[in-house]
Enzyme design. Sequence first.
Site, PDB file in Angstrom:
ATOM      1  N   ASP A 158     -36.892 -56.907 -17.710  1.00  0.00           N
ATOM      2  CA  ASP A 158     -37.129 -57.637 -18.747  1.00  0.00           C
ATOM      3  C   ASP A 158     -37.874 -58.030 -18.800  1.00  0.00           C
ATOM      4  O   ASP A 158     -37.551 -59.851 -18.842  1.00  0.00           O
ATOM      5  CB  ASP A 158     -35.041 -58.540 -18.395  1.00  0.00           C
ATOM      6  CG  ASP A 158     -33.890 -57.374 -18.113  1.00  0.00           C
ATOM      7  OD1 ASP A 158     -34.309 -56.242 -19.135  1.00  0.00           O
ATOM      8  OD2 ASP A 158     -33.156 -57.583 -17.493  1.00  0.00           O
TER       9      ASP A 158
ATOM     10  N   HIS B 163     -34.548 -52.657 -23.731  1.00  0.00           N
ATOM     11  CA  HIS B 163     -35.543 -53.393 -24.544  1.00  0.00           C
ATOM     12  C   HIS B 163     -35.214 -54.377 -26.164  1.00  0.00           C
ATOM     13  O   HIS B 163     -34.636 -53.275 -26.710  1.00  0.00           O
ATOM     14  CB  HIS B 163     -36.819 -52.404 -24.833  1.00  0.00           C
ATOM     15  CG  HIS B 163     -37.300 -52.137 -23.702  1.00  0.00           C
ATOM     16  ND1 HIS B 163     -37.552 -51.990 -23.088  1.00  0.00           N
ATOM     17  CD2 HIS B 163     -37.423 -50.702 -23.773  1.00  0.00           C
ATOM     18  CE1 HIS B 163     -38.650 -51.342 -22.086  1.00  0.00           C
ATOM     19  NE2 HIS B 163     -38.390 -50.084 -22.234  1.00  0.00           N
ATOM     20  N   THR B 164     -35.793 -55.438 -26.370  1.00  0.00           N
ATOM     21  CA  THR B 164     -35.622 -56.089 -27.355  1.00  0.00           C
ATOM     22  C   THR B 164     -36.588 -56.360 -28.546  1.00  0.00           C
ATOM     23  O   THR B 164     -37.961 -57.146 -27.789  1.00  0.00           O
ATOM     24  CB  THR B 164     -34.666 -57.223 -27.182  1.00  0.00           C
ATOM     25  OG1 THR B 164     -33.393 -57.036 -26.518  1.00  0.00           O
ATOM     26  CG2 THR B 164     -34.427 -57.920 -28.465  1.00  0.00           C
TER      27      THR B 164
ATOM     28  N   THR C   6     -33.448 -49.137  -9.337  1.00  0.00           N
ATOM     29  CA  THR C   6     -32.286 -47.734 -10.173  1.00  0.00           C
ATOM     30  C   THR C   6     -32.958 -47.189  -9.096  1.00  0.00           C
ATOM     31  O   THR C   6     -33.468 -46.874  -7.877  1.00  0.00           O
ATOM     32  CB  THR C   6     -33.451 -47.779 -10.920  1.00  0.00           C
ATOM     33  OG1 THR C   6     -34.791 -46.941 -10.814  1.00  0.00           O
ATOM     34  CG2 THR C   6     -33.578 -48.898 -11.949  1.00  0.00           C
TER      35      THR C   6
ATOM     36  N   ARG D 232     -28.793 -62.818 -16.425  1.00  0.00           N
ATOM     37  CA  ARG D 232     -29.929 -63.233 -15.352  1.00  0.00           C
ATOM     38  C   ARG D 232     -29.639 -63.794 -14.803  1.00  0.00           C
ATOM     39  O   ARG D 232     -29.258 -65.327 -14.871  1.00  0.00           O
ATOM     40  CB  ARG D 232     -30.743 -62.356 -16.090  1.00  0.00           C
ATOM     41  CG  ARG D 232     -31.084 -61.605 -17.388  1.00  0.00           C
ATOM     42  CD  ARG D 232     -31.762 -60.712 -17.819  1.00  0.00           C
ATOM     43  NE  ARG D 232     -32.080 -59.914 -18.892  1.00  0.00           N
ATOM     44  CZ  ARG D 232     -32.837 -59.709 -20.079  1.00  0.00           C
ATOM     45  NH1 ARG D 232     -33.688 -60.753 -20.819  1.00  0.00           N
ATOM     46  NH2 ARG D 232     -32.848 -58.739 -21.268  1.00  0.00           N
TER      47      ARG D 232
ATOM     48  N   LYS E 114     -42.995 -65.049 -22.286  1.00  0.00           N
ATOM     49  CA  LYS E 114     -41.948 -66.205 -22.458  1.00  0.00           C
ATOM     50  C   LYS E 114     -42.906 -67.834 -21.197  1.00  0.00           C
ATOM     51  O   LYS E 114     -41.937 -68.639 -21.119  1.00  0.00           O
ATOM     52  CB  LYS E 114     -41.169 -65.565 -21.433  1.00  0.00           C
ATOM     53  CG  LYS E 114     -40.022 -63.941 -22.006  1.00  0.00           C
ATOM     54  CD  LYS E 114     -38.831 -64.036 -21.223  1.00  0.00           C
ATOM     55  CE  LYS E 114     -37.560 -64.497 -22.243  1.00  0.00           C
ATOM     56  NZ  LYS E 114     -36.391 -64.303 -22.092  1.00  0.00           N
TER      57      LYS E 114
HETATM   58  P1  GDP Z   1     -38.406 -55.389 -21.464  1.00  0.00           P
HETATM   59  O1  GDP Z   1     -37.051 -54.751 -20.309  1.00  0.00           O
HETATM   60  O2  GDP Z   1     -39.168 -55.788 -20.201  1.00  0.00           O
HETATM   61  O3  GDP Z   1     -38.457 -54.945 -22.788  1.00  0.00           O
HETATM   62  O4  GDP Z   1     -37.224 -56.768 -21.745  1.00  0.00           O
HETATM   63  P2  GDP Z   1     -36.423 -57.468 -22.865  1.00  0.00           P
HETATM   64  O5  GDP Z   1     -36.592 -57.138 -24.403  1.00  0.00           O
HETATM   65  O6  GDP Z   1     -35.409 -56.481 -21.408  1.00  0.00           O
HETATM   66  O7  GDP Z   1     -35.832 -58.928 -22.564  1.00  0.00           O
HETATM   67  C1  GDP Z   1     -37.211 -59.853 -22.766  1.00  0.00           C
HETATM   68  C2  GDP Z   1     -36.607 -60.498 -23.771  1.00  0.00           C
HETATM   69  O8  GDP Z   1     -37.508 -62.074 -23.819  1.00  0.00           O
HETATM   70  C3  GDP Z   1     -36.250 -60.076 -24.901  1.00  0.00           C
HETATM   71  O9  GDP Z   1     -35.651 -60.140 -25.813  1.00  0.00           O
HETATM   72  C4  GDP Z   1     -37.822 -60.425 -25.956  1.00  0.00           C
HETATM   73  O10 GDP Z   1     -37.429 -60.556 -27.099  1.00  0.00           O
HETATM   74  C5  GDP Z   1     -37.517 -61.603 -25.467  1.00  0.00           C
HETATM   75  N1  GDP Z   1     -39.301 -62.077 -26.040  1.00  0.00           N
HETATM   76  C6  GDP Z   1     -40.413 -61.713 -25.495  1.00  0.00           C
HETATM   77  N2  GDP Z   1     -41.798 -62.090 -25.090  1.00  0.00           N
HETATM   78  C7  GDP Z   1     -40.636 -63.071 -25.153  1.00  0.00           C
HETATM   79  C8  GDP Z   1     -41.801 -64.336 -25.320  1.00  0.00           C
HETATM   80  O11 GDP Z   1     -42.726 -64.968 -24.641  1.00  0.00           O
HETATM   81  N3  GDP Z   1     -40.820 -65.924 -25.284  1.00  0.00           N
HETATM   82  C9  GDP Z   1     -39.863 -65.392 -25.568  1.00  0.00           C
HETATM   83  N4  GDP Z   1     -38.280 -67.120 -25.656  1.00  0.00           N
HETATM   84  N5  GDP Z   1     -38.868 -64.684 -25.623  1.00  0.00           N
HETATM   85  C10 GDP Z   1     -40.232 -63.432 -25.284  1.00  0.00           C
HETATM   86 MG    MG Z   2     -34.933 -55.183 -20.965  1.00  0.00          MG
END
Ligand code: GDP
Ligand code: MG
Length: 432
Positions: free
Chosen positions: A16, A44-45, A248, A313, A339
């Site tokens: 994440d 992923h989002t 995992t 989390r 982030k």
């Molecule tokens: P992954 O599993 O590594 O692909 O990550 P996820 O998508 O599960 O979790 C990362 C979350 O943080 C998602 O909801 C993204 O949209 C969000 N995200 C990614 N980069 C940033 C950022 O720089 N700032 C913020 N506030 N959110 C972010």
């Molecule tokens: Mg994720």
Amino acid sequence: MKIKFPLVVVGAQWGDEGKGKIIDILAEEADYVVRFNGGNNAGHTIVVASEKFPLSLLPSGILQGKKLLIAQGAVIDPAVLLKEIDFFEKRGTKVKLTIDPRVHIVMPYHKELDRATELWKGKKATGSLHLGIGYCYEDKNNRFGVRFEDLISPNLLREKIEMFFPLKKRQLELVFGQKTELTKDRIYQEYVSYGWKLKKYLGDVSKKVQELLNSPNSPRLHGAKKLLFEGAHGTYLDGVFGTYPFTTAVYTISGSVFPYVGVAPQKIYSLAVVKAYTTRVGNGPFPTELLNNLGDELRNKGGEFGTVSKRPRRCGWLDLPLLRTATRLSGFDYLVITKLDVLAKIPTLRVCTHYKIGAKKYYEVPSLMTEFEKCQPVYEEFKPWRRDISQIRNFSDLPIEARKYVMFIEKNLKVPVKYVFVGPERKQTIPL
Ligand code: GDP
Ligand code: MG
């Protein structure tokens, strides 16, 4: 210096980190995006123009309309994959997907066994989402699995279910005392229909990727075909080098890309996705965890709730020993810090530089988990920045404190930072 291809993207912490967003950005330049490990437990989002796209199986290159490959190291829950394909097709996106015949299929009994095992483990549960991924890999390793090749051939599928299901049923009912509603016929009827729908995606991903890497148009020769390998999960969820057994069932380190895709060892550049603080879902040791208001603040500001599970989390400070070890294991060429916006206006800011057990110092994660559990973090204080940074697009416009924080990470890991993320949107990205 530009980011070079072929490139593998790896999460440097417990997942994440924001891998989906960076893959989406890098996929603009790539020709192919290859998913090579994990199942639909990796969520992923991706956020584009305020619209959220949750993905768990389709490679994150889908939003850039790129060619997508699912290599043998991944496992597929066909219902989930079909749902994701359907979602994009309904929006008018053509899904250009190839699935390797060796990919293993998550079966309904894997999910029931997963749930039964977690119940049995009680307090020591791994924190699995009951999606059956671990059991699917167990069957893969035991040569007791259903592969994509079997799923798309009704005779083979029936034969495999006839052979495997009676044992699974006995295991569920007699070992775990869990009654199951599943029958051979029900499983067959459901899965044969998935096979019909997915059959058209069959292709030898191993051979294709090797050809693309070796072709006269290979990126290493002319920069024509660019391959992006999308790692699922984070380094510490690696089933061997992670915080076992709270991991995992797969390798998540960069070198796993070779057997998981089925290509010979060669230079594949590797990019680490590093969240500006640390999070993890599920159980297991977490030295820099914040069990106070600051942890809640990070969770709420960072929206730290699982994409797949919606589980909160666990949150804590950035941990350099974790990142140093991940860098050693995966040989990172580039870093992306994500982030950073979440840390704005935080009252205090700390980074764990090393651990301590008594007088002994540890700069990396110890190989013994019994030692890791005892590690006490040693922190360096940083000056927090007081203003929102989510609208900033140039590194030099960031508050000096934020720049110092980023440069401290780069200096410590001796790996160049290529992007800083200041929000979930594609455009909330600062190139360096
Ligand atoms: P992954 O599993 O590594 O692909 O990550 P996820 O998508 O599960 O979790 C990362 C979350 O943080 C998602 O909801 C993204 O949209 C969000 N995200 C990614 N980069 C940033 C950022 O720089 N700032 C913020 N506030 N959110 C972010
Ligand atoms: Mg994720």
